[in-house]
Design an enzyme around this catalytic site. Structure first.
Site, PDB file in Angstrom:
ATOM      1  N   HIS A  51      24.597  37.340  44.978  1.00  0.00           N
ATOM      2  CA  HIS A  51      24.826  37.591  43.545  1.00  0.00           C
ATOM      3  C   HIS A  51      23.761  36.887  42.705  1.00  0.00           C
ATOM      4  CE1 HIS A  51      28.339  40.062  43.404  1.00  0.00           C
ATOM      5  NE2 HIS A  51      29.129  39.181  43.995  1.00  0.00           N
ATOM      6  N   HIS A  88      27.289  36.447  50.597  1.00  0.00           N
ATOM      7  CA  HIS A  88      27.703  37.333  49.505  1.00  0.00           C
ATOM      8  C   HIS A  88      27.465  36.664  48.149  1.00  0.00           C
ATOM      9  CE1 HIS A  88      30.440  40.471  47.658  1.00  0.00           C
ATOM     10  NE2 HIS A  88      30.445  39.539  46.733  1.00  0.00           N
ATOM     11  N   GLU A  89      27.911  35.403  48.033  1.00  0.00           N
ATOM     12  CA  GLU A  89      27.798  34.700  46.753  1.00  0.00           C
ATOM     13  C   GLU A  89      26.348  34.415  46.381  1.00  0.00           C
ATOM     14  OE1 GLU A  89      31.825  35.074  46.376  1.00  0.00           O
ATOM     15  OE2 GLU A  89      30.131  34.951  45.037  1.00  0.00           O
ATOM     16  N   THR A 133      43.234  35.702  56.096  1.00  0.00           N
ATOM     17  CA  THR A 133      44.502  35.669  56.837  1.00  0.00           C
ATOM     18  C   THR A 133      44.385  34.922  58.171  1.00  0.00           C
ATOM     19  OG1 THR A 133      44.061  37.797  57.904  1.00  0.00           O
ATOM     20  CG2 THR A 133      45.311  37.828  55.808  1.00  0.00           C
ATOM     21  N   HIS A 179      34.906  45.983  43.331  1.00  0.00           N
ATOM     22  CA  HIS A 179      35.202  45.631  44.727  1.00  0.00           C
ATOM     23  C   HIS A 179      35.861  46.784  45.468  1.00  0.00           C
ATOM     24  CE1 HIS A 179      35.051  41.577  42.822  1.00  0.00           C
ATOM     25  NE2 HIS A 179      34.397  41.303  43.926  1.00  0.00           N
ATOM     26  N   GLU A 210      28.102  44.695  43.948  1.00  0.00           N
ATOM     27  CA  GLU A 210      29.000  44.239  45.014  1.00  0.00           C
ATOM     28  C   GLU A 210      28.513  44.660  46.404  1.00  0.00           C
ATOM     29  OE1 GLU A 210      31.843  42.379  45.761  1.00  0.00           O
ATOM     30  OE2 GLU A 210      30.902  41.474  43.998  1.00  0.00           O
ATOM     31  N   ASP A 212      28.591  41.442  63.195  1.00  0.00           N
ATOM     32  CA  ASP A 212      29.624  42.453  62.948  1.00  0.00           C
ATOM     33  C   ASP A 212      29.399  43.112  61.590  1.00  0.00           C
ATOM     34  OD1 ASP A 212      32.125  39.925  62.130  1.00  0.00           O
ATOM     35  OD2 ASP A 212      30.624  40.894  60.876  1.00  0.00           O
ATOM     36  N   TYR A 238      27.877  44.109  35.912  1.00  0.00           N
ATOM     37  CA  TYR A 238      29.024  43.932  36.799  1.00  0.00           C
ATOM     38  C   TYR A 238      30.238  44.742  36.343  1.00  0.00           C
ATOM     39  CZ  TYR A 238      31.485  41.271  40.461  1.00  0.00           C
ATOM     40  OH  TYR A 238      32.156  40.884  41.599  1.00  0.00           O
ATOM     41  N   ASP A 266      39.661  45.662  37.978  1.00  0.00           N
ATOM     42  CA  ASP A 266      38.549  45.115  38.784  1.00  0.00           C
ATOM     43  C   ASP A 266      37.189  45.503  38.198  1.00  0.00           C
ATOM     44  OD1 ASP A 266      37.228  43.881  41.020  1.00  0.00           O
ATOM     45  OD2 ASP A 266      37.242  45.776  42.125  1.00  0.00           O
TER      46      ASP A 266
HETATM   47  O1  LIG Z   1      31.891  37.265  44.515  1.00  0.00           O
HETATM   48  C1  LIG Z   1      32.786  38.096  44.346  1.00  0.00           C
HETATM   49  O2  LIG Z   1      32.558  39.339  44.261  1.00  0.00           O
HETATM   50  C2  LIG Z   1      34.223  37.645  44.197  1.00  0.00           C
HETATM   51  C3  LIG Z   1      34.287  36.841  42.875  1.00  0.00           C
HETATM   52  C4  LIG Z   1      35.699  36.826  42.327  1.00  0.00           C
HETATM   53  C5  LIG Z   1      35.754  36.068  41.029  1.00  0.00           C
HETATM   54  C6  LIG Z   1      35.129  36.593  39.898  1.00  0.00           C
HETATM   55  C7  LIG Z   1      35.184  35.874  38.715  1.00  0.00           C
HETATM   56  C8  LIG Z   1      35.845  34.642  38.646  1.00  0.00           C
HETATM   57  C9  LIG Z   1      36.455  34.161  39.802  1.00  0.00           C
HETATM   58  C10 LIG Z   1      36.422  34.860  41.003  1.00  0.00           C
HETATM   59  C11 LIG Z   1      34.658  36.772  45.374  1.00  0.00           C
HETATM   60  C12 LIG Z   1      34.879  37.528  46.700  1.00  0.00           C
HETATM   61  C13 LIG Z   1      35.653  38.826  46.535  1.00  0.00           C
HETATM   62  O3  LIG Z   1      35.283  39.874  47.038  1.00  0.00           O
HETATM   63  N1  LIG Z   1      36.782  38.732  45.831  1.00  0.00           N
HETATM   64  C14 LIG Z   1      37.579  39.933  45.605  1.00  0.00           C
HETATM   65  C15 LIG Z   1      38.711  40.029  46.669  1.00  0.00           C
HETATM   66  C16 LIG Z   1      39.675  38.898  46.548  1.00  0.00           C
HETATM   67  C17 LIG Z   1      39.484  37.640  47.075  1.00  0.00           C
HETATM   68  N2  LIG Z   1      40.543  36.854  46.792  1.00  0.00           N
HETATM   69  C18 LIG Z   1      41.457  37.579  46.054  1.00  0.00           C
HETATM   70  C19 LIG Z   1      42.696  37.218  45.513  1.00  0.00           C
HETATM   71  C20 LIG Z   1      43.395  38.163  44.821  1.00  0.00           C
HETATM   72  C21 LIG Z   1      42.882  39.484  44.651  1.00  0.00           C
HETATM   73  C22 LIG Z   1      41.646  39.855  45.177  1.00  0.00           C
HETATM   74  C23 LIG Z   1      40.940  38.876  45.887  1.00  0.00           C
HETATM   75  C24 LIG Z   1      38.168  39.897  44.210  1.00  0.00           C
HETATM   76  O4  LIG Z   1      38.073  38.827  43.546  1.00  0.00           O
HETATM   77  O5  LIG Z   1      38.690  40.958  43.807  1.00  0.00           O
HETATM   78  C25 LIG Z   1      33.528  37.843  47.379  1.00  0.00           C
HETATM   79  C26 LIG Z   1      33.709  37.641  48.887  1.00  0.00           C
HETATM   80  C27 LIG Z   1      35.068  36.975  49.099  1.00  0.00           C
HETATM   81  C28 LIG Z   1      35.567  36.610  47.688  1.00  0.00           C
HETATM   82 CA   LIG Z   2      42.676  37.168  59.713  1.00  0.00          CA
HETATM   83 CA   LIG Z   3      31.329  38.966  59.371  1.00  0.00          CA
HETATM   84 ZN   LIG Z   4      30.798  39.794  44.828  1.00  0.00          ZN
END
Ligand SMILES: O=C(O)[C@H](CCc1ccccc1)CC1(C(=O)N[C@@H](Cc2c[nH]c3ccccc23)C(=O)O)CCCC1
Ligand SMILES: [Ca+2]
Ligand SMILES: [Ca+2]
Ligand SMILES: [Zn+2]
Length: 312
Positions: free
Chosen positions: A147, A143-144, A190, A227, A167, A181, A158, A222
């Site tokens: 980006h 995923h990262e 979790t 997301h 995303e 999957d 974004y 967001d």
């Molecule tokens: O790459 C991305 O889109 C997310 C990048 C988040 C971020 C952005 C800017 C500065 C710091 C962090 C990271 C991921 C993500 O989807 N984050 C979501 C869900 C999430 C992860 N940890 C969290 C903690 C609290 C709330 C939401 C979240 C988000 O930041 O919304 C991607 C896959 C897993 C983590």
């Molecule tokens: Ca889990």
């Molecule tokens: Ca997977």
């Molecule tokens: Zn992302």
């Protein structure tokens, strides 16, 4: 030789061990790959601080078994695996197509429940042990790094719908790399609960995401729901690959291999910084026509998949 690329091993955060490319110099081994396109693919530790890229992860032998090295082992394994996916599946040499070096840093901050691409490198938290363990699951790495690919190609802004598409592209490529999957982040998410995931492309509502355009989020959280609304194109991509009848529309499966080709070509040839979800439909249709013609089963499946989620 005292300075050479090596093949090493290491203990994974998630159990078992990984085979990883390493580098040795003077009897010290590094999570450092010099055998692929880039001059280096390297994985560092942030030592639970905020400075980047941090310091090298080393070992006195070629088997990285220290507990402190486990996140690095997974991030490094993920980086080279995703590099190989883009090279072997899409003919792309690193995220910029020209062998850009790849840096990852693990142990960012303390109990940090997230990960990100900061425009230059990948950065991973350890999680707090409850909401997440180290966010170095292969699909999160994919995923990262995607980006970075998006940033070097379409540059999807974004926020709002272009951000949701940004995303979705990252989630879609992630589940194509972690191919067994349709869930994202299941190993990191979790650790005390089995069977769940951060997101599920087969059923976005499982991750509190919409799976159709009428249910899209229109607020400002967001970055305008990047997301959240990614669930809509995510569901469309799932339907293209796996098929199914959804909201009264039947989609014939075209399989993962054709689906990833369509989305990669759409990302690199048709999407621009402002492409919205209607534009995503158009871009994937154009890519499908280029690859498989506009009168075949693939084109019909792409049309139907978008129609099923309420677009076009
Ligand atoms: O790459 C991305 O889109 C997310 C990048 C988040 C971020 C952005 C800017 C500065 C710091 C962090 C990271 C991921 C993500 O989807 N984050 C979501 C869900 C999430 C992860 N940890 C969290 C903690 C609290 C709330 C939401 C979240 C988000 O930041 O919304 C991607 C896959 C897993 C983590
Ligand atoms: Ca889990
Ligand atoms: Ca997977
Ligand atoms: Zn992302």
């Amino acid at each position: 030789a005292s300075v050479a690329p090596e093949v090493g091993s290491g203990t994974s955060t998630f159990g078992g061990s990984r085979t990883i490319p390493t580098y040795s110099s003077g009897g010290t081994y590094y999570l450092y790959d010099t055998t692929r396109g880039p001059s280096y693919i390297r994985t560092m530790t942030g030592n639970n601080g905020t400075s980047l890229p941090g310091s090298y992860i080393t070992d006195t032998d070629n088997n990285f078994t220290d507990t402190a090295a486990r996140a690095g082992v997974d991030a490094h394994y993920g980086a080279v695996t995703v590099y190989d996916y883009y090279q072997n599946t899409h003919g792309r040499n690193s995220y910029n197509g020209a062998g850009a070096n790849i840096t990852s840093t693990v142990h960012h901050r303390v109990n940090y429940n997230n990960a990100f691409w900061n425009g230059q490198q990948m950065v991973y938290g350890d999680g707090d042990g409850s909401q997440f363990q180290a966010l170095v699951d292969l699909d999160i790495v994919a995923h990262e790094l995607t980006h970075a690919v998006t940033g070097a190609t379409a540059g999807l802004i974004y926020q709002n719908e272009s951000g949701a598409l940004n995303e979705a592209v990252s989630d879609i490529m992630a589940v194509m790399v972690d191919r067994d999957d349709w869930r994202l982040g299941e190993l990191s998410y979790t650790p005390g609960v089995s069977g769940d995931a951060l997101r599920n492309l087969a059923n976005p509502p499982e991750g509190n995401q919409p799976d159709n355009y009428a249910d899209r989020y229109t607020g400002s959280q967001d970055n305008g729901g990047v997301h959240i609304n990614s669930g809509i194109p995510n569901k469309a991509a799932y339907l293209m690959a796996a098929g199914g009848t959804f909201r009264g529309v039947t989609v014939a499966s075209i399989g993962r291999a054709k689906t990833e080709k369509i989305w990669y070509r759409a990302l690199t040839q048709y999407f621009t910084s402002s492409t919205n979800l209607a534009g995503a439909r158009q871009g994937t249709l154009s890519a499908t026509a280029d690859l498989y013609g506009s009168g075949g089963a693939e084109y019909a499946a792409v049309q139907n998949a978008w129609a099923a989620v309420g677009i076009g």
